[in-house]
Design an enzyme around this catalytic site. Structure first.
Site, PDB file in Angstrom:
ATOM      1  CD  GLU A 169      17.373   0.316 112.899  1.00 40.51           C
ATOM      2  OE1 GLU A 169      18.103   0.826 111.717  1.00 40.51           O
ATOM      3  OE2 GLU A 169      16.889  -0.816 112.577  1.00 40.51           O
ATOM      4  CG  ASN A 210      11.938  -0.320 117.313  1.00 37.80           C
ATOM      5  OD1 ASN A 210      11.629  -1.241 117.917  1.00 37.80           O
ATOM      6  ND2 ASN A 210      12.184  -0.777 115.775  1.00 37.80           N
ATOM      7  CG  HIS A 246      16.755  -8.098 114.050  1.00 33.15           C
ATOM      8  ND1 HIS A 246      15.727  -8.661 113.379  1.00 33.15           N
ATOM      9  CD2 HIS A 246      16.487  -6.633 114.005  1.00 33.15           C
ATOM     10  CE1 HIS A 246      14.992  -7.966 112.967  1.00 33.15           C
ATOM     11  NE2 HIS A 246      15.397  -6.588 113.295  1.00 33.15           N
ATOM     12  CD  GLU A 274      12.535  -4.078 113.799  1.00 34.47           C
ATOM     13  OE1 GLU A 274      13.485  -4.755 113.251  1.00 34.47           O
ATOM     14  OE2 GLU A 274      12.189  -3.183 113.902  1.00 34.47           O
ATOM     15  CG  ASP A 276      15.333 -11.882 113.149  1.00 35.30           C
ATOM     16  OD1 ASP A 276      16.384 -11.642 113.580  1.00 35.30           O
ATOM     17  OD2 ASP A 276      14.812 -11.434 111.911  1.00 35.30           O
TER      18      ASP A 276
END
Length: 487
Positions: A169, A210, A246, A274, A276
Site C-alpha cells: 500500500e 501489493n 476488496h 485479498e 472479498d
C-alpha cells in the site's frame, strides 16, 4: 470503488496466501491424474487450471479453537496468508523482542496440509508498533531498522515462504506516493531498497508489491504501473504484483482483466491477494446472487491471463471478516456465512474453476433415460431479432487460444434472455466469461448471465473465452441469437 478504510481500534486488517513450488508441484501432479469430479475442492480445481492456487487468509485463534474453521482451511485452500500474525506490530511489539509463536503455528499448519504461504507484510505504513511509529527516527535510522526487520523476519522464514509482500500500500488514490514514515524518511527509494534487501535475505522467494483499489485501470493503478516499470528498468528484483480486490457488490471494474494483462505483459506474475466482496446489510437473495456473479467475474478475469497465478480470499467466513468492523452497515463478503454454510458465491467460484457438479447434490438416478444427443437444443423464451456478431481471436499460442465475441442488437426491439449458439471445431473451452458457457462436441452455447439478460436496441455485449485446441481452427461461419441468424 470507495477507498478501503483501514482497521478500527482493536481490529486489524488481514492479508493473504500464495504458492510454494514443492506443494504446487504435488497439487498439479495430483490434479493431472484426477479430473474434476463431484468431490473436488476449490484447491483441487484451481490446481487443474494451470497449477494455480486458491488460498485464504487465516488467523490464529479460530484455527486453534474451531474445528470446522480448521477443517475448511485445510481442505478447501492450497495457499495460506497470515491475517495479522506476521505484521510488524504483532511480531515486534517491543523493540528487539519478537513474538513468533502464532506466526510459527500458522506456518506449521500450512506445512502439514501441503499449502504454500505468502509472507504479509515486510514494509507497510500501518500496523506498526508504537515504538516505531512514534520514535522520530531519521532516514538513516529508518533504513537500519528496515534492514534489521527484513533480515530477522525473512531470514527466520526463508524456505517456508513462497512469496513476500515486500511493500504494501505505497500509493494514494491519485497515483502519488503515500506520505508514510518510510517515504518521509527515505523518499521513494525506500521501495527499491526494501526489494533489494528482501532478495538478499531470501533469494528464492518471489517478491511482490501489493495494493488495494488497483483492480481496474485508474490513477492509482497507473501510478503503480509506472513505478513497476521504473523498478524493472533499475534491475530491482521484483517478481509480481498483488491486486488486493476488496470490492463492493456490483462494482467489479470492467477493466479488471485488461489491468491484470498489462502487468503480466511486463513479465511479472499477478495474484489476486485479498479478495472479498461486501454488501450493504441485510443480505438478500438478489444481493447474494450479484455477489456470486462478481466472484465469478474476478476468477474468470484471473483465469484468462496465464500469469495470474492464483486467488486468495480474505478470510473463511462472514462472521470473522474484517468488513463489518470497518465499514458501517456492510458485511457478508466471503464464500461461507457465519455458520460455515456455502453461499452462492462459493458455488460460482467452484463452477468458474471448472467444477461441474455440486458436491452436495445427490447422484443422478441411474434409471433416468439418457438424453438423445441428436435432439436439437430448445431455445429459451425470448425474442431473436436483427443482430450482428463480431468474432476475434485475441491470442493464439498453438495448443490454446483466447477468443472475444461481441453481440450487437441491430434491431428496434430488446433481445431478452439471449442465448448465443455457434459451431467451433477442434477446441475445448476451459473458461468463459460474461455468460453461462456450455459445450457439446463442436456446438457452443452461451446463455445470458442473470446480471445482463437483455441487449437493448443499438447496444452490445462482449463475451470472452479461453480454450485448448490442436492445430489451426477456422472461425465460426454462423451465429444465432435466440434462434435468429446474425450477420
Amino acid at each position: 470503488m470507495t477507498e478501503v478504510r483501514h482497521r478500527p481500534p482493536g481490529r486489524a486488517r488481514r492479508s493473504l496466501g500464495l504458492l510454494l513450488s514443492s506443494a504446487l508441484a504435488a497439487a498439479t501432479l495430483w490434479a493431472t491424474a484426477s479430473p474434476a469430479h463431484a468431490e473436488d475442492t476449490l484447491r483441487d480445481l484451481a490446481a487443474q487450471n494451470g497449477g494455480r492456487h486458491f488460498g485464504a487468509a487465516i488467523t490464529y485463534n479460530p484455527l486453534n479453537n474451531d474445528s470446522q474453521y480448521r477443517d475448511i482451511a485445510a481442505t478447501q485452500f492450497s495457499a495460506v496468508t497470515h491475517e495479522n500474525e506476521m505484521k510488524w506490530e504483532s511480531l515486534e511489539p517491543q523493540r528487539g523482542q519478537y513474538n513468533w509463536s502464532q506466526a510459527d503455528s500458522i506456518i506449521d499448519f500450512a506445512k502439514s496440509n501441503n499449502q504454500i504461504v505468502r509472507g504479509h507484510t515486510l514494509v507497510w505504513h500501518s500496523q506498526l508498533p508504537s515504538w516505531l511509529n512514534n520514535g522520530g527516527f531519521s532516514g538513516t535510522q529508518l533504513r537500519s531498522i528496515m534492514d534489521n526487520h527484513i533480515e530477522t523476519v525473512a531470514g527466520r522464514y526463508r524456505g517456508d515462504i513462497y512469496a513476500w509482500d515486500v511493500v504494501n500500500e505505497a500509493f494514494n488514490e491519485d497515483g502519488s506516493f503515500r506520505n508514510s514514515i518510510w517515504y518521509q524518511g527515505m523518499g521513494v527509494d525506500y521501495i527499491a531498497h526494501a526489494f533489494r534487501k528482501a532478495h538478499e535475505v531470501d533469494p528464492n522467494a518471489k517478491l511482490y508489491i501489493n495494493d488495494y483499489n488497483i483492480e481496474g485501470i485508474n490513477s492509482k493503478s497507473n501510478g503503480l504501473y509506472d513505478l513497476v516499470v521504473d523498478l524493472l528498468d533499475q534491475g530491482v528484483p521484483i517478481h509480481g504484483v498483488g491486486i488486493q480486490s476488496h470490492l463492493i457488490v456490483g462494482q467489479v471494474p470492467s477493466t479488471f482483466q485488461q489491468n491484470i494483462q498489462r502487468f503480466a505483459d511486463l513479465g511479472l506474475d499477478v495474484a489476486i491477494t485479498e479478495l472479498d466482496i461486501r454488501m450493504q446489510m441485510p443480505a438478500t437473495d438478489s444481493k447474494l446472487q450479484q455477489q456470486a456473479n462478481d466472484y465469478r467475474a474476478v476468477v474468470n478475469a484471473c483465469l484468462a491471463v496465464s500469469r495470474c497465478i492464483g486467488v486468495t480470499v480474505w478470510g473463511i467466513d462472514d462472521e470473522r471478516s474484517w468488513v463489518p468492523y470497518t465499514f458501517d452497515g456492510e458485511g457478508a463478503p466471503l464464500l461461507y456465512d457465519g455458520q460455515y454454510n456455502r453461499k452462492p458465491a462459493w458455488y460460482a467460484v467452484y463452477e468458474a474453476l471448472g467444477g461441474t457438479t455440486d458436491p452436495t447434490d445427490p447422484p443422478t438416478d441411474p434409471t433416468d433415460p439418457p438424453t438423445d444427443p441428436t435432439d436439437p437444443p430448445t431455445d429459451p423464451p425470448g425474442n431473436g431479432g436483427p443482430c450482428d456478431v463480431d468474432y476475434t481471436v485475441v491470442n493464439d499460442w498453438g495448443n490454446g487460444m483466447q477468443g472475444s465475441i461481441t453481440i450487437s442488437n441491430t434491431g428496434s426491439s430488446p433481445i431478452n434472455d439471449w442465448t448465443l449458439r455457434f459451431t467451433l471445431s477442434g477446441v475445448t473451452i476451459s473458461n468463459g466469461w460474461n455468460g453461462d458457457w456450455s459445450q457439446s462436441g463442436s456446438q457452443i452455447t452461451v446463455n445470458a448471465p442473470s446480471w445482463n439478460p437483455t441487449i437493448q436496441p443499438g447496444q452490445s455485449t462482449q463475451l470472452g473465452f479461453v480454450a485448448s485446441k490442436s492445430g489451426s481452427t477456422a472461425a465460426p461461419t454462423q451465429f444465432t441469437v435466440n434462434g435468429a441468424t446474425c450477420s
